[in-house]
Design a protein around this motif. Structure first.
Motif, PDB file in Angstrom:
ATOM      1  N   THR A 131      42.758 -45.844  -7.887  1.00 54.86           N
ATOM      2  CA  THR A 131      42.952 -46.445  -9.216  1.00 54.86           C
ATOM      3  C   THR A 131      43.530 -47.846  -9.056  1.00 54.86           C
ATOM      4  OG1 THR A 131      45.148 -45.432  -9.361  1.00 54.86           O
ATOM      5  CG2 THR A 131      43.302 -44.214 -10.332  1.00 54.86           C
ATOM      6  N   GLY A 152      38.794 -55.550 -15.922  1.00 50.86           N
ATOM      7  CA  GLY A 152      39.351 -54.285 -16.394  1.00 50.86           C
ATOM      8  C   GLY A 152      40.134 -53.604 -15.300  1.00 50.86           C
ATOM      9  N   GLN A 153      40.621 -52.414 -15.626  1.00 45.68           N
ATOM     10  CA  GLN A 153      41.405 -51.610 -14.683  1.00 45.68           C
ATOM     11  C   GLN A 153      40.546 -50.381 -14.341  1.00 45.68           C
ATOM     12  OE1 GLN A 153      42.910 -54.360 -16.642  1.00 45.68           O
ATOM     13  NE2 GLN A 153      43.293 -52.610 -17.992  1.00 45.68           N
ATOM     14  N   TYR A 154      39.961 -50.400 -13.177  1.00 42.74           N
ATOM     15  CA  TYR A 154      38.917 -49.441 -12.859  1.00 42.74           C
ATOM     16  C   TYR A 154      39.383 -48.338 -11.910  1.00 42.74           C
ATOM     17  CZ  TYR A 154      36.062 -53.270 -14.696  1.00 42.74           C
ATOM     18  OH  TYR A 154      35.526 -54.268 -15.470  1.00 42.74           O
ATOM     19  N   ALA A 169      34.668 -45.348 -12.811  1.00 43.50           N
ATOM     20  CA  ALA A 169      35.107 -45.225 -14.213  1.00 43.50           C
ATOM     21  C   ALA A 169      35.688 -46.560 -14.651  1.00 43.50           C
ATOM     22  CB  ALA A 169      36.144 -44.116 -14.377  1.00 43.50           C
ATOM     23  N   ASP A 170      35.231 -47.018 -15.835  1.00 46.69           N
ATOM     24  CA  ASP A 170      35.682 -48.330 -16.328  1.00 46.69           C
ATOM     25  C   ASP A 170      36.294 -48.228 -17.720  1.00 46.69           C
ATOM     26  OD1 ASP A 170      33.493 -47.857 -17.929  1.00 46.69           O
ATOM     27  OD2 ASP A 170      32.378 -49.648 -17.320  1.00 46.69           O
ATOM     28  N   ASP A 171      36.598 -46.991 -18.158  1.00 47.80           N
ATOM     29  CA  ASP A 171      37.097 -46.824 -19.521  1.00 47.80           C
ATOM     30  C   ASP A 171      38.539 -46.328 -19.556  1.00 47.80           C
ATOM     31  OD1 ASP A 171      36.468 -44.353 -18.511  1.00 47.80           O
ATOM     32  OD2 ASP A 171      35.477 -43.629 -20.340  1.00 47.80           O
ATOM     33  N   PHE A 172      39.339 -46.752 -18.590  1.00 43.01           N
ATOM     34  CA  PHE A 172      40.775 -46.458 -18.591  1.00 43.01           C
ATOM     35  C   PHE A 172      41.548 -47.715 -18.972  1.00 43.01           C
ATOM     36  CE2 PHE A 172      39.318 -42.880 -16.260  1.00 43.01           C
ATOM     37  CZ  PHE A 172      40.308 -41.918 -16.332  1.00 43.01           C
ATOM     38  N   GLU A 173      42.711 -47.513 -19.597  1.00 41.47           N
ATOM     39  CA  GLU A 173      43.593 -48.650 -19.856  1.00 41.47           C
ATOM     40  C   GLU A 173      44.428 -48.947 -18.604  1.00 41.47           C
ATOM     41  OE1 GLU A 173      45.636 -48.774 -23.577  1.00 41.47           O
ATOM     42  OE2 GLU A 173      43.966 -47.828 -24.644  1.00 41.47           O
ATOM     43  N   ASP A 191      46.026 -41.637 -17.154  1.00 42.54           N
ATOM     44  CA  ASP A 191      46.032 -42.955 -17.799  1.00 42.54           C
ATOM     45  C   ASP A 191      47.428 -43.187 -18.365  1.00 42.54           C
ATOM     46  OD1 ASP A 191      45.588 -45.312 -19.249  1.00 42.54           O
ATOM     47  OD2 ASP A 191      43.557 -44.700 -19.837  1.00 42.54           O
ATOM     48  N   ARG A 205      42.711 -37.190 -17.700  1.00 41.80           N
ATOM     49  CA  ARG A 205      41.326 -36.830 -18.002  1.00 41.80           C
ATOM     50  C   ARG A 205      40.729 -36.161 -16.778  1.00 41.80           C
ATOM     51  NH1 ARG A 205      38.791 -42.309 -19.531  1.00 41.80           N
ATOM     52  NH2 ARG A 205      36.912 -41.109 -20.033  1.00 41.80           N
ATOM     53  N   ARG A 219      36.559 -35.926 -20.005  1.00 40.39           N
ATOM     54  CA  ARG A 219      37.172 -35.306 -21.187  1.00 40.39           C
ATOM     55  C   ARG A 219      38.684 -35.198 -20.976  1.00 40.39           C
ATOM     56  NH1 ARG A 219      34.193 -32.432 -17.295  1.00 40.39           N
ATOM     57  NH2 ARG A 219      35.073 -30.405 -16.801  1.00 40.39           N
TER      58      ARG A 219
END
Ligand code: MG
Length: 306
Positions: A131, A152-154, A169-173, A191, A205, A219
């Motif tokens: 991460t 972003g934070q990948y 994964a590219d949809d984490f804060e 996250d 997740r 999910r």
């Protein structure tokens, strides 16, 4: 008051209700990244703001292992037993060889520097999954303040055979703790976006691992009710032991929270260890704690050559 909060009788298959948490030592500012070496029965971990690594063993107690330490955060071991580390200060993931030299594994994606790798896990096929939130470059507290170069934070996958680094994964804060299920069919990722905004994510997740190299069907697995989940580990049955603001929270693979192991400091991470892999080492702010379990870590039974 007991150190164990039982919320489901299923917890009693993993830990005795009357077990006491043991404090092994202190003196750190922010203890993180514990990694156990079975062959020497010792534990290494990071003290990030002090830019050092600590070593604990029953024989020697708590000593400074390495300082400076490029502000390392999370650590793990690869399938050859080598130490793999996330470095905030050098903004990379690197490996320490048996002779002590350091090999850089990943420090750039598409030509731009990574943020500050936080936590890492090695899959049985030797790939590294890590991460990359920006805690290590947002100030000089846990690294060196610097502008972000990534958009972003990948979550990344690195293949040491090909040298390829890919975003999985590219949809984490703020992706943080990371671990596979024992059969590697699932990947869990925390996250900690709550640190950056008051209604940000504070959850773990879970994803399906497809063809051993991609993630699908992300999910929500669990939401933290005491601070944030940071690092975590799984036992051989797939139960998840995660850090939180008030201790360790224990989740069954089906997502039910079974209870808590209460720790009197904010917890950053944990690691299975001990000769039988049934002790949980807990890095918690100023101190290192240990608690005896009746279950074992999913990876601590590996025999390392090193
Ligand atoms: Mg972390």
């Amino acid at each position: 008051m007991s150190d164990v909060l039982v919320e489901s009788p299923r917890l009693l298959g993993l830990i005795a209700a009357d077990v006491a948490v043991e404090r092994l030592g202190g003196g750190t500012i922010w203890a993180e990244g514990p990694v156990y070496f079975r062959e020497g029965d010792f534990l290494l971990y990071s003290d990030i703001p002090n830019d050092r690594m600590m070593r604990w063993s029953a024989a020697d107690g708590l000593t400074v292992y390495r300082q400076p330490a490029t502000y390392t955060n999370g650590h793990t071991r690869d399938n050859q037993g080598r130490l793999v580390s996330c470095s905030h200060g050098a903004r990379r993931v690197h490996r320490t060889e048996p002779d002590g030299t350091v090999t850089v594994l990943a420090d750039r994606y598409q030509g731009r520097r990574l943020n500050s790798p936080n936590d890492v896990v090695v899959k049985s096929d030797d790939t590294l999954w890590f991460t990359d939130p920006f805690y290590g470059i947002k100030s000089n507290l846990e690294g060196h303040q610097a502008p972000r170069e990534q958009p972003g934070q990948y979550v990344y996958r690195f293949d040491p055979a090909s040298g390829n680094l890919t975003v999985v994964a590219d949809d984490f804060e703020m992706p943080n703790g990371i671990a596979f299920s024992p059969d590697e069919a699932l990947l869990y990722v925390a996250d900690t976006g709550l640190s950056e905004r008051s209604d940000g994510p504070r959850h773990i997740r879970v994803f399906d691992v497809v063809d051993g190299q991609r993630l699908a069907n992300g999910r929500l697995f669990a939401t933290c009710d005491a601070g944030m989940f940071d690092g975590f580990r799984l036992d051989t049955h797939g139960n998840l032991f995660t850090s939180a603001g008030d201790g360790i929270h224990v989740y069954a693979p089906d997502g039910e929270r079974l209870g808590k192991i209460l720790i009197p400091e904010k917890v950053a991470n944990c690691e299975f260890g001990g000769p039988s892999g049934d002790q949980l080492f807990v890095t918690a702010s100023s101190s290192l704690y240990r608690v005896q379990l009746t279950t074992r870590g999913a990876t601590s039974g590996r025999a390392f050559a090193a």
